[in-house]
Design a protein around this motif. Structure first.
Motif, PDB file in Angstrom:
ATOM      1  N   CYS A 144     -38.846   2.558  13.787  1.00  0.00           N
ATOM      2  CA  CYS A 144     -39.392   3.912  13.962  1.00  0.00           C
ATOM      3  C   CYS A 144     -40.218   4.042  15.238  1.00  0.00           C
ATOM      4  O   CYS A 144     -40.818   5.102  15.483  1.00  0.00           O
ATOM      5  N   GLU A 222     -48.460  13.103   1.489  1.00  0.00           N
ATOM      6  CA  GLU A 222     -47.587  14.246   1.743  1.00  0.00           C
ATOM      7  C   GLU A 222     -47.750  14.812   3.162  1.00  0.00           C
ATOM      8  O   GLU A 222     -47.977  16.004   3.356  1.00  0.00           O
ATOM      9  N   GLY A 223     -47.655  13.919   4.154  1.00  0.00           N
ATOM     10  CA  GLY A 223     -47.695  14.349   5.546  1.00  0.00           C
ATOM     11  C   GLY A 223     -49.081  14.577   6.109  1.00  0.00           C
ATOM     12  O   GLY A 223     -49.222  14.902   7.296  1.00  0.00           O
ATOM     13  N   THR A 267     -45.147   8.993   9.702  1.00  0.00           N
ATOM     14  CA  THR A 267     -44.489   9.906   8.758  1.00  0.00           C
ATOM     15  C   THR A 267     -43.028   9.518   8.581  1.00  0.00           C
ATOM     16  O   THR A 267     -42.489   9.541   7.458  1.00  0.00           O
ATOM     17  N   LYS A 268     -42.395   9.135   9.663  1.00  0.00           N
ATOM     18  CA  LYS A 268     -40.996   8.709   9.601  1.00  0.00           C
ATOM     19  C   LYS A 268     -40.846   7.440   8.769  1.00  0.00           C
ATOM     20  O   LYS A 268     -39.876   7.294   8.006  1.00  0.00           O
ATOM     21  N   LYS A 271     -40.988   8.347   5.153  1.00  0.00           N
ATOM     22  CA  LYS A 271     -39.730   8.993   4.759  1.00  0.00           C
ATOM     23  C   LYS A 271     -38.648   7.953   4.554  1.00  0.00           C
ATOM     24  O   LYS A 271     -37.876   8.011   3.583  1.00  0.00           O
ATOM     25  N   GLU A 272     -38.557   6.976   5.456  1.00  0.00           N
ATOM     26  CA  GLU A 272     -37.558   5.914   5.348  1.00  0.00           C
ATOM     27  C   GLU A 272     -37.762   5.092   4.078  1.00  0.00           C
ATOM     28  O   GLU A 272     -36.803   4.645   3.449  1.00  0.00           O
ATOM     29  N   GLY A 274     -39.188   6.199   1.316  1.00  0.00           N
ATOM     30  CA  GLY A 274     -39.177   7.037   0.122  1.00  0.00           C
ATOM     31  C   GLY A 274     -40.535   7.142  -0.539  1.00  0.00           C
ATOM     32  O   GLY A 274     -40.640   7.234  -1.767  1.00  0.00           O
ATOM     33  N   ASN A 276     -44.525   9.057  -0.655  1.00  0.00           N
ATOM     34  CA  ASN A 276     -45.285  10.235  -0.231  1.00  0.00           C
ATOM     35  C   ASN A 276     -46.786   9.973  -0.169  1.00  0.00           C
ATOM     36  O   ASN A 276     -47.569  10.883   0.115  1.00  0.00           O
TER      37      ASN A 276
END
Length: 328
Positions: A144, A222-223, A267-268, A271-272, A274, A276
């Protein structure tokens, strides 16, 4: 109903439950290290546990949200006292095989319950997989675009070279045990070179020692980023591992804002993987570059929330209610 899988004496769980209660939410807390909740039955209507203290029957699938704080179901939730009698067939003592079978059955049953709850609830904070593989996570971070330490897995002390500046740490989560009032932890430690010592060792992680300006602990949800700078270089005791707290002269800490590009890369990673939520460990090195170390998917966020006034207990409670991050 809000369901929380956790352990006894987890203060973060208790603090969040106080906020949920304040907001009028019903909370069911299942600890892995108590026997308060026992499996009652599973059928097409749901997954039912019995509160052995109150005799209430709880359908876990009634939960609207779930916080996967810790591994909340133990095998003792399924296993009852079957006695210690031996299991012998045709003169063969198969007791150990019987125990293995029961253990495997309990593990798969627990995984089915987690799978069902996770896919049935509308809001999940965390996930049923409570551990991450550090080596895989570093590889994901590198892919990433984040810098990671140079590392190798060694199997012999002759792979430690003179003038190496390196550390070692557990590949897994290591040890976190309290036995008879004694605490046992795995720390990050400096590797000391010893000339002419050649000893086979269990495959062990050796990483370059990063010259630090500071460490950064991030709680991600959550971001959203809640970051804290830790000036661990101010003390020899904490310079390699800040968890070796200097209680006489604590490290200075303060709120910190990561550059937008670093936040995008982290963040990526989530996401990779899974995920939050979780805690991220970073180093700002002496070249002013950010170096990724690891992610703890459980997330020890109290040490970030309290000194930085982030009120993360309240934030988590509101997320479990609304499924989004809202202003405090």
């Amino acid at each position: 109903m809000i369901l929380i899988f956790t352990i006894q004496n987890d203060f973060s769980t208790s603090n969040v439950i106080k906020w949920l209660t304040h907001y009028g939410e019903k909370v069911v807390r299942i600890n892995s290290d108590d026997e308060l909740h026992k499996l009652f039955k599973i059928d097409n209507e749901g997954i039912f546990f019995k509160n052995t203290r109150t005799s209430d029957i709880i359908n876990l699938l009634d939960a609207k949200s779930c916080w996967w704080r810790r591994n909340g179901i133990s095998k003792n939730s399924f296993l009852h006292d079957y006695g210690n009698q031996e299991f012998i067939v045709n003169d063969f003592n198969l007791t150990s095989i019987k125990k293995d079978l029961i253990s495997n059955e309990a593990e798969d049953l627990k995984n089915f319950i987690y799978y069902s709850v996770y896919h049935n609830t509308k809001i999940n904070l965390g996930r049923p997989k409570f551990n991450l593989n550090k080596l895989i996570t570093m590889k994901v971070a590198e892919n990433c675009g984040l810098k990671v330490p140079e590392y190798e897995i060694i199997t012999d002390t002759n792979q430690i070279r003179h003038n190496d500046l390196s550390i070692t740490k557990a590949i897994s989560n290591g040890i976190y045990k309290v036995v008879n009032n004694y605490s046992f932890y795995s720390y990050t430690e400096l590797i000391e070179y010893e000339k002419d010592v050649k000893v086979p060792v269990f495959p062990s992680l050796k990483m370059d020692l990063i010259k630090k300006t500071m460490e950064i602990r991030v709680f991600f949800i959550e971001g959203q980023f809640f970051s804290m700078a830790i000036f661990s270089q101010s003390s020899d005791q904490t310079s390699v591992d800040f968890r070796k707290y200097n209680h006489k002269k604590p490290n200075k800490v303060e709120p910190y804002k990561l550059p937008a590009l670093i936040e995008e890369k982290i963040t990526k990673i989530f996401k990779e993987l899974g995920l939050n939520c979780g805690s991220v460990d970073l180093i700002l090195d002496d070249q002013n570059e950010f170096v990724f170390l690891e992610i703890n998917p459980v997330g020890q966020y109290g040490m970030v929330s309290d000194p930085c006034n982030y009120s993360l207990d309240k934030t988590i409670a509101k997320y479990l209610i609304n499924g989004r991050i809202t202003e405090n």
